[in-house]
Scaffold this motif. Structure first.
Motif, PDB file in Angstrom:
ATOM      1  N   LEU A 101       0.810  -1.222   0.000  1.00 14.92           N
ATOM      2  CA  LEU A 101       0.000   0.000   0.000  1.00 14.92           C
ATOM      3  C   LEU A 101       0.841   1.270   0.000  1.00 14.92           C
ATOM      4  O   LEU A 101       0.285   2.371   0.007  1.00 14.92           O
ATOM      5  CB  LEU A 101      -0.955   0.015   1.199  1.00 14.92           C
ATOM      6  N   GLY A 102       2.178   1.133  -0.017  1.00  9.25           N
ATOM      7  CA  GLY A 102       3.038   2.309  -0.021  1.00  9.25           C
ATOM      8  C   GLY A 102       3.798   2.430  -1.322  1.00  9.25           C
ATOM      9  O   GLY A 102       3.270   2.194  -2.405  1.00  9.25           O
ATOM     10  N   ASN A 103       5.073   2.826  -1.214  1.00 11.57           N
ATOM     11  CA  ASN A 103       5.939   2.984  -2.378  1.00 11.57           C
ATOM     12  C   ASN A 103       7.115   2.026  -2.230  1.00 11.57           C
ATOM     13  O   ASN A 103       7.925   2.165  -1.313  1.00 11.57           O
ATOM     14  CB  ASN A 103       6.442   4.420  -2.482  1.00 11.57           C
ATOM     15  N   PRO A 104       7.249   1.033  -3.105  1.00  9.69           N
ATOM     16  CA  PRO A 104       8.322   0.049  -2.965  1.00  9.69           C
ATOM     17  C   PRO A 104       9.684   0.626  -3.307  1.00  9.69           C
ATOM     18  O   PRO A 104       9.814   1.535  -4.123  1.00  9.69           O
ATOM     19  CB  PRO A 104       7.923  -1.065  -3.943  1.00  9.69           C
ATOM     20  N   LEU A 105      10.703   0.043  -2.681  1.00  7.33           N
ATOM     21  CA  LEU A 105      12.086   0.468  -2.887  1.00  7.33           C
ATOM     22  C   LEU A 105      12.975  -0.758  -2.839  1.00  7.33           C
ATOM     23  O   LEU A 105      12.857  -1.582  -1.931  1.00  7.33           O
ATOM     24  CB  LEU A 105      12.517   1.441  -1.780  1.00  7.33           C
ATOM     25  N   ALA A 106      13.883  -0.881  -3.800  1.00  4.59           N
ATOM     26  CA  ALA A 106      14.902  -1.921  -3.775  1.00  4.59           C
ATOM     27  C   ALA A 106      16.147  -1.371  -3.090  1.00  4.59           C
ATOM     28  O   ALA A 106      16.605  -0.275  -3.414  1.00  4.59           O
ATOM     29  CB  ALA A 106      15.233  -2.374  -5.191  1.00  4.59           C
ATOM     30  N   VAL A 107      16.691  -2.130  -2.132  1.00  4.23           N
ATOM     31  CA  VAL A 107      17.877  -1.706  -1.387  1.00  4.23           C
ATOM     32  C   VAL A 107      18.948  -2.775  -1.485  1.00  4.23           C
ATOM     33  O   VAL A 107      18.769  -3.898  -0.981  1.00  4.23           O
ATOM     34  CB  VAL A 107      17.555  -1.435   0.102  1.00  4.23           C
ATOM     35  N   VAL A 108      20.053  -2.453  -2.133  1.00  2.00           N
ATOM     36  CA  VAL A 108      21.226  -3.327  -2.150  1.00  2.00           C
ATOM     37  C   VAL A 108      22.121  -2.853  -1.010  1.00  2.00           C
ATOM     38  O   VAL A 108      22.641  -1.732  -1.038  1.00  2.00           O
ATOM     39  CB  VAL A 108      21.965  -3.249  -3.503  1.00  2.00           C
ATOM     40  N   LEU A 109      22.265  -3.682   0.012  1.00  3.36           N
ATOM     41  CA  LEU A 109      22.905  -3.246   1.249  1.00  3.36           C
ATOM     42  C   LEU A 109      24.428  -3.277   1.193  1.00  3.36           C
ATOM     43  O   LEU A 109      25.083  -2.860   2.148  1.00  3.36           O
ATOM     44  CB  LEU A 109      22.398  -4.097   2.416  1.00  3.36           C
ATOM     45  N   ASP A 110      24.998  -3.748   0.093  1.00  2.00           N
ATOM     46  CA  ASP A 110      26.448  -3.707  -0.104  1.00  2.00           C
ATOM     47  C   ASP A 110      26.703  -3.354  -1.571  1.00  2.00           C
ATOM     48  O   ASP A 110      26.665  -4.212  -2.445  1.00  2.00           O
ATOM     49  CB  ASP A 110      27.083  -5.055   0.246  1.00  2.00           C
ATOM     50  N   GLY A 111      26.969  -2.060  -1.806  1.00  2.00           N
ATOM     51  CA  GLY A 111      27.217  -1.598  -3.167  1.00  2.00           C
ATOM     52  C   GLY A 111      28.681  -1.494  -3.522  1.00  2.00           C
ATOM     53  O   GLY A 111      29.022  -0.974  -4.597  1.00  2.00           O
ATOM     54  N   ASN A 112      29.552  -1.980  -2.651  1.00  5.57           N
ATOM     55  CA  ASN A 112      30.994  -1.875  -2.894  1.00  5.57           C
ATOM     56  C   ASN A 112      31.381  -2.545  -4.205  1.00  5.57           C
ATOM     57  O   ASN A 112      30.964  -3.680  -4.486  1.00  5.57           O
ATOM     58  CB  ASN A 112      31.774  -2.523  -1.743  1.00  5.57           C
ATOM     59  N   GLY A 113      32.203  -1.854  -4.986  1.00 12.72           N
ATOM     60  CA  GLY A 113      32.737  -2.414  -6.210  1.00 12.72           C
ATOM     61  C   GLY A 113      31.839  -2.312  -7.422  1.00 12.72           C
ATOM     62  O   GLY A 113      32.262  -2.655  -8.529  1.00 12.72           O
ATOM     63  N   LEU A 114      30.611  -1.840  -7.250  1.00  8.96           N
ATOM     64  CA  LEU A 114      29.702  -1.700  -8.382  1.00  8.96           C
ATOM     65  C   LEU A 114      29.945  -0.374  -9.092  1.00  8.96           C
ATOM     66  O   LEU A 114      30.112   0.673  -8.453  1.00  8.96           O
ATOM     67  CB  LEU A 114      28.246  -1.767  -7.918  1.00  8.96           C
ATOM     68  N   SER A 115      29.935  -0.390 -10.397  1.00  7.94           N
ATOM     69  CA  SER A 115      30.084   0.832 -11.176  1.00  7.94           C
ATOM     70  C   SER A 115      28.738   1.542 -11.275  1.00  7.94           C
ATOM     71  O   SER A 115      27.674   0.951 -11.022  1.00  7.94           O
ATOM     72  CB  SER A 115      30.587   0.518 -12.578  1.00  7.94           C
ATOM     73  N   THR A 116      28.777   2.811 -11.668  1.00  6.35           N
ATOM     74  CA  THR A 116      27.539   3.556 -11.889  1.00  6.35           C
ATOM     75  C   THR A 116      26.675   2.859 -12.925  1.00  6.35           C
ATOM     76  O   THR A 116      25.450   2.751 -12.768  1.00  6.35           O
ATOM     77  CB  THR A 116      27.864   4.990 -12.335  1.00  6.35           C
ATOM     78  N   GLU A 117      27.298   2.346 -13.973  1.00  3.62           N
ATOM     79  CA  GLU A 117      26.550   1.656 -15.021  1.00  3.62           C
ATOM     80  C   GLU A 117      25.858   0.409 -14.476  1.00  3.62           C
ATOM     81  O   GLU A 117      24.692   0.136 -14.804  1.00  3.62           O
ATOM     82  CB  GLU A 117      27.479   1.269 -16.165  1.00  3.62           C
ATOM     83  N   GLN A 118      26.544  -0.346 -13.627  1.00  5.89           N
ATOM     84  CA  GLN A 118      25.931  -1.539 -13.042  1.00  5.89           C
ATOM     85  C   GLN A 118      24.751  -1.173 -12.139  1.00  5.89           C
ATOM     86  O   GLN A 118      23.714  -1.843 -12.151  1.00  5.89           O
ATOM     87  CB  GLN A 118      26.971  -2.331 -12.249  1.00  5.89           C
ATOM     88  N   MET A 119      24.922  -0.118 -11.353  1.00  2.00           N
ATOM     89  CA  MET A 119      23.832   0.320 -10.484  1.00  2.00           C
ATOM     90  C   MET A 119      22.627   0.767 -11.303  1.00  2.00           C
ATOM     91  O   MET A 119      21.478   0.430 -10.981  1.00  2.00           O
ATOM     92  CB  MET A 119      24.312   1.453  -9.579  1.00  2.00           C
ATOM     93  N   GLN A 120      22.883   1.517 -12.377  1.00  2.00           N
ATOM     94  CA  GLN A 120      21.777   1.981 -13.207  1.00  2.00           C
ATOM     95  C   GLN A 120      21.078   0.825 -13.918  1.00  2.00           C
ATOM     96  O   GLN A 120      19.848   0.779 -14.003  1.00  2.00           O
ATOM     97  CB  GLN A 120      22.292   2.991 -14.238  1.00  2.00           C
ATOM     98  N   THR A 121      21.857  -0.116 -14.404  1.00  2.00           N
ATOM     99  CA  THR A 121      21.282  -1.269 -15.096  1.00  2.00           C
ATOM    100  C   THR A 121      20.387  -2.078 -14.166  1.00  2.00           C
ATOM    101  O   THR A 121      19.274  -2.483 -14.533  1.00  2.00           O
ATOM    102  CB  THR A 121      22.401  -2.163 -15.661  1.00  2.00           C
ATOM    103  N   PHE A 122      20.850  -2.315 -12.936  1.00  2.00           N
ATOM    104  CA  PHE A 122      20.039  -3.072 -11.989  1.00  2.00           C
ATOM    105  C   PHE A 122      18.773  -2.300 -11.631  1.00  2.00           C
ATOM    106  O   PHE A 122      17.678  -2.877 -11.540  1.00  2.00           O
ATOM    107  CB  PHE A 122      20.836  -3.392 -10.730  1.00  2.00           C
ATOM    108  N   THR A 123      18.899  -0.986 -11.433  1.00  2.00           N
ATOM    109  CA  THR A 123      17.735  -0.157 -11.123  1.00  2.00           C
ATOM    110  C   THR A 123      16.692  -0.264 -12.228  1.00  2.00           C
ATOM    111  O   THR A 123      15.496  -0.469 -11.951  1.00  2.00           O
ATOM    112  CB  THR A 123      18.162   1.307 -10.945  1.00  2.00           C
ATOM    113  N   ASP A 124      17.123  -0.119 -13.459  1.00  2.00           N
ATOM    114  CA  ASP A 124      16.176  -0.205 -14.576  1.00  2.00           C
ATOM    115  C   ASP A 124      15.509  -1.578 -14.619  1.00  2.00           C
ATOM    116  O   ASP A 124      14.320  -1.699 -14.939  1.00  2.00           O
ATOM    117  CB  ASP A 124      16.906   0.075 -15.894  1.00  2.00           C
ATOM    118  N   TRP A 125      16.274  -2.628 -14.285  1.00  2.00           N
ATOM    119  CA  TRP A 125      15.742  -3.986 -14.310  1.00  2.00           C
ATOM    120  C   TRP A 125      14.667  -4.211 -13.256  1.00  2.00           C
ATOM    121  O   TRP A 125      13.701  -4.946 -13.473  1.00  2.00           O
ATOM    122  CB  TRP A 125      16.886  -4.983 -14.117  1.00  2.00           C
TER     123      TRP A 125
END
Length: 294
Positions: free
Chosen positions: A18-42
């Motif tokens: 009933l709210g607004n969902p959010l995906a949280v990756v609790l360990d983002g170490n070593g991920l590139s901006t491109e990888q973060m954006q790709t996962f977000t879009d997915w």
């Protein structure tokens, strides 16, 4: 690829879905901006966050916030959802408040029973919109220009342009035209009850509100298919509170409803302290917990 702790959190509600969902990756170490954006879009969600070690003194953690197609310097429901997930994963703040580092700097988050609340960051831009913008927004929302009772920039990272309509019913009835509003972040707010025009403040009407009434809020932003609607929006509600309370158009404590048009029931709790700090709060609930391969 690495197995990383992951949560999907529903924000501004205590009831899943009933709210607004959010995906949280609790360990983002070593991920590139491109990888973060790709996962977000997915994920196909409005936002995804990645928790990292802090780089500024006093911060408990650093977060990078992404929405489809871009990174955001700040966003409200990702701030509360990330803090909820971080605490649930065993995070321990250094002080009484949680301190998040993000693109706009350090953001304080306090605990109030079952709710978390963030201190609204300063507006990057405020003040009335240009008349051409107001006319464009009215046309894009399918309403008459005279139905816009007040308007303001509400830019606190996301560049919200906000308009006040006559009623919550009118807010719920708007049908945004993606072609007209292309590229704009639009916030729409209206009172749940009677409102009277009692004078003028600059170029905007000065409105008198019953302090016990809720507001209805909707948020529209550029999406993959023209324009999207956000279920519940912390950054917009923060900026709306700074505008409306500062202009004397809202009480120092109120609750806003958002998501009704999307069959959600988000509740955003607003409070301004004596020192002028605006706190934006709500409950969160974890819906998915496990690991993700990134």
């Amino acid at each position: 690829m690495t197995s990383r702790p992951f949560q999907q959190v529903d924000v501004f509600t205590a009831t899943p879905c009933l709210g607004n969902p959010l995906a949280v990756v609790l360990d983002g170490n070593g991920l590139s901006t491109e990888q973060m954006q790709t996962f977000t879009d997915w994920t196909n969600l409005s936002e995804c966050t990645f928790v990292l070690p802090p780089t500024q003194a006093g911060a408990d953690y650093r977060v990078r916030i992404f929405c489809p197609g871009r990174e955001l310097p700040f966003a409200g429901h990702p701030t509360l959802g990330t803090a909820h997930a971080w605490l649930a994963a065993g995070g321990q703040p250094q002080g009484e408040d949680i301190v998040q580092e993000c693109g706009v700097g350090l953001v304080r988050i306090r605990r109030d029973g079952a709710r978390l609340a963030f201190a609204a960051p300063p507006l990057r831009r405020g003040g009335p919109l240009d008349e051409a913008d107001v006319a464009l927004i009215a046309r894009g929302l399918g309403i008459a220009r005279d139905d816009v009772l007040a308007h303001s920039w509400c830019d606190n990272g996301p560049g919200w342009r906000a308009v006040m309509l006559r009623s919550a019913e009118q807010v719920l009835a708007v049908k945004p035209d993606a072609a007209v509003l292309a590229g704009l972040d639009i916030g729409v707010v209206g009172p749940r009850g009677k409102v009277g025009v009692v004078g003028k403040m600059g170029s905007d009407p000065h409105l008198l509100f019953d302090p016990h009434l809720l507001f209805e809020v909707r948020a529209f932003f550029p999406g993959n298919n023209g324009i999207a609607e956000d279920p519940v929006t912390g950054s917009l509600n923060a900026a709306l509170a700074q505008w409306l309370i500062g202009a004397g158009m809202a009480p120092e404590r109120y609750v806003a409803s958002q998501g009704t048009a999307l069959r959600r029931a988000g509740r955003v709790h607003i409070q301004r302290d004596a020192d002028g700090t605006v706190w934006v709060g709500g409950e969160s609930v974890t819906c998915v917990q496990g690991t993700v391969q990134l």
